[in-house]
Motif scaffolding. Structure first.
Motif, short mmCIF file in Angstrom:
data_model
loop_
_atom_site.label_atom_id
_atom_site.label_comp_id
_atom_site.label_asym_id
_atom_site.label_seq_id
_atom_site.Cartn_x
_atom_site.Cartn_y
_atom_site.Cartn_z
N GLY A 41 0.82 -1.22 0.00
CA GLY A 41 0.00 0.00 0.00
C GLY A 41 0.84 1.25 0.00
N LYS A 42 0.69 2.05 1.03
CA LYS A 42 1.35 3.34 1.08
C LYS A 42 2.85 3.22 1.35
CE LYS A 42 0.75 7.89 3.18
NZ LYS A 42 0.93 8.56 1.92
N TYR A 44 6.30 5.01 2.71
CA TYR A 44 6.67 6.07 3.65
C TYR A 44 7.99 6.73 3.25
CZ TYR A 44 2.72 4.30 6.11
OH TYR A 44 1.44 3.93 6.42
N SER A 66 -0.36 8.25 -4.87
CA SER A 66 0.31 8.48 -3.59
C SER A 66 0.11 7.27 -2.68
CB SER A 66 -0.23 9.74 -2.90
OG SER A 66 -1.62 9.61 -2.64
N GLN A 67 -0.95 6.49 -2.93
CA GLN A 67 -1.20 5.28 -2.16
C GLN A 67 -1.66 4.17 -3.09
OE1 GLN A 67 -3.29 5.42 1.70
NE2 GLN A 67 -4.75 4.00 0.79
N GLN A 73 -8.05 -0.39 1.56
CA GLN A 73 -7.65 0.90 1.00
C GLN A 73 -7.64 0.87 -0.52
OE1 GLN A 73 -6.99 3.54 3.13
NE2 GLN A 73 -7.68 2.06 4.65
N ASP A 75 -6.47 2.72 -4.38
CA ASP A 75 -5.44 3.56 -4.99
C ASP A 75 -5.87 5.01 -4.84
OD1 ASP A 75 -3.92 1.42 -5.94
OD2 ASP A 75 -4.81 1.47 -7.93
N GLU A 100 5.10 12.16 -2.37
CA GLU A 100 4.50 10.86 -2.08
C GLU A 100 4.30 10.07 -3.37
OE1 GLU A 100 1.63 10.93 1.65
OE2 GLU A 100 0.92 12.27 0.07
N SER A 102 3.49 5.77 -4.38
CA SER A 102 3.37 4.37 -3.98
C SER A 102 3.10 3.45 -5.15
CB SER A 102 2.25 4.20 -2.94
OG SER A 102 2.58 4.86 -1.75
#
Length: 115
Positions: A41-42, A44, A66-67, A73, A75, A100, A102
């Motif tokens: 997922g995300k 960091y 970004s995610q 969750q 996208d 960010e 991902s």
């Protein structure tokens, strides 16, 4: 085959994140896809810049997130102003990118379409 996808970036942070890159072609070899993402997922990581470049094909569609989807969750796409797309590259936009990233998806087309 005739296609390649290269991902270059600069980032800060060191969480030993696992990332994946998948590349593939359609059955007729007319479309090429390249996906770079963090399966968990995300991310960091604090990305200061990124660029994905395809060779042998022209980008038809690209999206940066970004995610990445994981569990419940979804996208979450970057805002259009945060990155730019050319015929062969997808990259951050200086001063607009919010650090960010991902997931990055590219679909490119073989420019030598046969009838």
């Amino acid at each position: 085959g005739d296609y390649s996808c290269t991902f270059t970036y600069s980032a800060q942070g060191g969480t030993n994140e696992q990332w994946q890159m998948n590349v593939g072609t359609s059955e007729d070899n007319g479309l090429f896809s390249c996906t770079i993402w963090r399966p968990q997922g995300k991310s960091y990581l604090f990305f200061t810049q990124f660029k994905a470049e395809v060779k042998g094909a022209k980008i038809e569609y690209a999206m940066a997130y970004s995610q990445a989807a994981a569990g419940a969750q979804s996208d979450i796409p970057l805002k259009q102003e945060e990155f730019e797309i050319t015929d062969t590259t997808v990259s951050h936009r200086e001063g607009k990118f919010r650090f960010e990233l991902s997931k990055l998806v590219i679909v490119a087309k073989n420019p030598r379409d046969e009838l």
